[in-house]
Scaffold this motif. Structure first.
Motif, mmCIF file in Angstrom:
data_model
loop_
_atom_site.group_PDB
_atom_site.id
_atom_site.type_symbol
_atom_site.label_atom_id
_atom_site.label_comp_id
_atom_site.label_asym_id
_atom_site.label_seq_id
_atom_site.Cartn_x
_atom_site.Cartn_y
_atom_site.Cartn_z
ATOM 1 N N ASP A 30 53.817 79.025 12.365
ATOM 2 C CA ASP A 30 53.083 78.723 11.133
ATOM 3 C C ASP A 30 52.175 77.510 11.322
ATOM 4 O OD1 ASP A 30 52.451 79.139 8.401
ATOM 5 O OD2 ASP A 30 53.813 77.524 7.842
ATOM 6 N N VAL A 31 52.687 76.468 11.987
ATOM 7 C CA VAL A 31 51.878 75.263 12.236
ATOM 8 C C VAL A 31 50.709 75.579 13.161
ATOM 9 C CG1 VAL A 31 51.899 72.988 13.339
ATOM 10 C CG2 VAL A 31 53.768 73.658 11.824
ATOM 11 N N TYR A 32 50.970 76.331 14.211
ATOM 12 C CA TYR A 32 49.918 76.687 15.172
ATOM 13 C C TYR A 32 48.784 77.458 14.484
ATOM 14 C CZ TYR A 32 47.652 79.166 19.066
ATOM 15 O OH TYR A 32 46.734 79.691 19.943
ATOM 16 N N LEU A 33 49.147 78.447 13.679
ATOM 17 C CA LEU A 33 48.141 79.266 13.010
ATOM 18 C C LEU A 33 47.423 78.483 11.908
ATOM 19 C CD1 LEU A 33 50.115 82.640 12.764
ATOM 20 C CD2 LEU A 33 48.318 82.038 14.391
ATOM 21 N N ALA A 34 48.158 77.621 11.207
ATOM 22 C CA ALA A 34 47.552 76.821 10.142
ATOM 23 C C ALA A 34 46.521 75.851 10.692
ATOM 24 C CB ALA A 34 48.642 76.065 9.385
ATOM 25 N N GLY A 50 44.506 76.554 12.998
ATOM 26 C CA GLY A 50 43.396 77.337 13.537
ATOM 27 C C GLY A 50 43.630 77.911 14.911
ATOM 28 N N GLY A 51 44.883 77.967 15.340
ATOM 29 C CA GLY A 51 45.196 78.536 16.651
ATOM 30 C C GLY A 51 44.887 80.015 16.717
ATOM 31 N N ASN A 52 44.590 80.484 17.919
ATOM 32 C CA ASN A 52 44.224 81.887 18.126
ATOM 33 C C ASN A 52 45.476 82.768 18.117
ATOM 34 O OD1 ASN A 52 43.177 84.341 18.916
ATOM 35 N ND2 ASN A 52 42.756 83.725 21.022
ATOM 36 N N PRO A 53 45.629 83.683 17.145
ATOM 37 C CA PRO A 53 46.814 84.544 17.092
ATOM 38 C C PRO A 53 46.865 85.548 18.239
ATOM 39 C CG PRO A 53 45.219 85.261 15.465
ATOM 40 C CD PRO A 53 44.699 83.975 16.037
ATOM 41 N N ASN A 54 45.735 85.714 18.938
ATOM 42 C CA ASN A 54 45.661 86.687 20.030
ATOM 43 C C ASN A 54 45.663 86.042 21.410
ATOM 44 O OD1 ASN A 54 45.494 89.063 18.346
ATOM 45 N ND2 ASN A 54 43.432 88.381 17.794
ATOM 46 N N ALA A 55 46.135 84.806 21.496
ATOM 47 C CA ALA A 55 46.240 84.139 22.802
ATOM 48 C C ALA A 55 47.128 84.981 23.717
ATOM 49 C CB ALA A 55 46.830 82.748 22.619
ATOM 50 N N GLN A 56 46.795 85.017 25.008
ATOM 51 C CA GLN A 56 47.540 85.841 25.970
ATOM 52 C C GLN A 56 48.097 84.987 27.109
ATOM 53 O OE1 GLN A 56 44.142 88.740 26.363
ATOM 54 N NE2 GLN A 56 45.767 90.266 26.154
ATOM 55 N N PRO A 90 61.349 70.951 10.410
ATOM 56 C CA PRO A 90 59.906 70.988 10.142
ATOM 57 C C PRO A 90 59.115 70.439 11.327
ATOM 58 C CG PRO A 90 61.104 70.102 8.264
ATOM 59 C CD PRO A 90 62.093 70.204 9.383
ATOM 60 N N VAL A 91 58.006 71.086 11.628
ATOM 61 C CA VAL A 91 57.165 70.651 12.746
ATOM 62 C C VAL A 91 55.990 69.858 12.179
ATOM 63 C CG1 VAL A 91 55.761 71.404 14.693
ATOM 64 C CG2 VAL A 91 57.808 72.691 14.065
ATOM 65 N N THR A 92 55.868 68.606 12.604
ATOM 66 C CA THR A 92 54.817 67.739 12.063
ATOM 67 C C THR A 92 53.773 67.359 13.110
ATOM 68 O OG1 THR A 92 56.206 65.807 12.521
ATOM 69 C CG2 THR A 92 56.357 66.768 10.321
ATOM 70 N N ARG A 93 53.884 67.938 14.295
ATOM 71 C CA ARG A 93 52.958 67.615 15.377
ATOM 72 C C ARG A 93 52.148 68.857 15.727
ATOM 73 N NH1 ARG A 93 55.468 70.555 18.829
ATOM 74 N NH2 ARG A 93 57.730 70.748 18.784
ATOM 75 N N PRO A 94 51.052 68.687 16.444
ATOM 76 C CA PRO A 94 50.262 69.844 16.871
ATOM 77 C C PRO A 94 51.051 70.744 17.818
ATOM 78 C CG PRO A 94 49.005 67.808 17.086
ATOM 79 C CD PRO A 94 50.418 67.413 16.824
ATOM 80 N N VAL A 95 50.764 72.044 17.775
ATOM 81 C CA VAL A 95 51.430 73.027 18.639
ATOM 82 C C VAL A 95 50.376 73.677 19.527
ATOM 83 C CG1 VAL A 95 52.697 75.206 18.679
ATOM 84 C CG2 VAL A 95 53.246 73.483 16.948
ATOM 85 N N ASP A 96 50.616 73.663 20.851
ATOM 86 C CA ASP A 96 49.635 74.278 21.749
ATOM 87 C C ASP A 96 49.957 75.762 21.948
ATOM 88 O OD1 ASP A 96 51.751 74.425 23.576
ATOM 89 O OD2 ASP A 96 51.071 72.682 24.728
ATOM 90 N N ALA A 97 49.081 76.454 22.686
ATOM 91 C CA ALA A 97 49.213 77.898 22.870
ATOM 92 C C ALA A 97 50.495 78.281 23.597
ATOM 93 C CB ALA A 97 47.992 78.443 23.621
ATOM 94 N N ALA A 98 50.879 77.495 24.594
ATOM 95 C CA ALA A 98 52.084 77.808 25.366
ATOM 96 C C ALA A 98 53.324 77.734 24.477
ATOM 97 C CB ALA A 98 52.213 76.849 26.544
ATOM 98 N N GLU A 99 53.398 76.701 23.640
ATOM 99 C CA GLU A 99 54.547 76.562 22.739
ATOM 100 C C GLU A 99 54.536 77.677 21.695
ATOM 101 O OE1 GLU A 99 56.781 73.194 19.966
ATOM 102 O OE2 GLU A 99 54.779 72.784 20.807
ATOM 103 N N PHE A 100 53.349 78.035 21.258
ATOM 104 C CA PHE A 100 53.190 79.141 20.308
ATOM 105 C C PHE A 100 53.744 80.443 20.888
ATOM 106 C CE2 PHE A 100 50.063 82.646 19.382
ATOM 107 C CZ PHE A 100 50.554 82.997 18.131
ATOM 108 N N MET A 101 53.429 80.717 22.139
ATOM 109 C CA MET A 101 53.897 81.937 22.792
ATOM 110 C C MET A 101 55.423 81.936 22.931
ATOM 111 S SD MET A 101 51.184 83.757 23.358
ATOM 112 C CE MET A 101 51.543 84.933 24.649
ATOM 113 N N ASN A 102 55.969 80.786 23.314
ATOM 114 C CA ASN A 102 57.428 80.687 23.439
ATOM 115 C C ASN A 102 58.105 80.846 22.081
ATOM 116 O OD1 ASN A 102 57.460 80.307 26.222
ATOM 117 N ND2 ASN A 102 57.234 78.079 26.040
#
Length: 235
Positions: free
Chosen positions: A83-87, A89-95, A60-72
């Motif tokens: 799931d944590v990144y999107l929950a 409010g992270g941008n699902p369309n980050a490039q 389980p991930v209990t810390r914030p997730v940044d865009a770079a980690e989200f992409m990886n």
């Protein structure tokens, strides 16, 4: 004295023959795999210890997730991180630097569950990367039928073109994914579309010796008389 020695040797020889006969009898029984082997013939066998396959459990991930980690995470199929990144409010369309989105990456790597989650959370199915490829191009390059079907069910255009005018059918043909080609054809994908060089999927299949795909395309009605730009230059 000689008589006693002779009797002793004779007894030893008889004992040796008896042991050999007994051993031979045991071997025959072993080879025949019989269940009723005499107790004296049974051999001790090592029992192999088997272990159940190791199940990969996501932490389980209990810390914030940044865009770079989200992409990886999209490339690696880590649903919990996404799931944590999107929950949060992270941008699902980050490039990334090549303008690929998480959907591009997950589609290429064949992570159907990630693709489904991204699409349900608002990922744009029509965003282009640096080469003009959409997620459907990446899915056809990666060869996952499950991902292609998921994108199709969410409205992916099966005839969309990248900067080289390549369609998903071109991409699937070049990468040799016969199952994907068959599916695209069954969905009515245009088989005679030409890329920037004037090549159809059939041109690509013939050039790359994709024999099964050649057969599929011809059986589906691909035009065998279309000329590419090289053919025109020869005239």
């Amino acid at each position: 004295m000689d008589h006693k020695t002779g009797d002793k040797k004779k007894a030893q020889e008889e004992e040796r023959v008896r042991r050999l006969s007994s051993d031979l009898h045991c071997e025959i029984l072993d080879l025949s795999a019989g269940d009723n082997i005499p107790e004296g013939c049974k051999r001790t066998k090592k029992i192999k210890t088997t272990y159940p396959p190791r199940v990969s459990v996501e932490t389980p991930v209990t810390r914030p997730v940044d865009a770079a980690e989200f992409m990886n995470a999209a490339s690696q199929g880590k649903v919990n991180v996404i799931d944590v990144y999107l929950a949060d409010g992270g941008n699902p369309n980050a490039q990334d630097e090549l303008k690929r989105t998480a959907l591009h990456r997950a589609s290429l790597e064949g992570h159907t569950a990630v693709v489904q989650m991204l699409l349900e959370k608002g990922a744009d199915i029509n965003l282009k990367d640096q080469l003009g490829s959409r997620a459907i191009h990446c899915a056809c390059r990666g060869g996952s039928l499950g991902v292609v079907k998921a994108l199709k069910s969410h409205g992916a255009d099966l005839n969309v073109r990248d900067k080289l005018y390549s369609t998903p059918l071109h991409v699937a043909t070049r990468t040799g994914h016969t199952t994907i080609v068959e599916y695209l054809l069954s969905c009515g994908a245009k088989m005679n579309s030409r890329d920037r060089e004037g090549d159809t999927a059939l041109h690509d299949a013939v050039r790359l010796n994709r024999y099964k795909i050649v057969k599929l395309l011809i059986a589906a009605g691909a035009d065998t008389k279309i000329k590419n730009h090289c053919d025109y230059r020869r005239e």
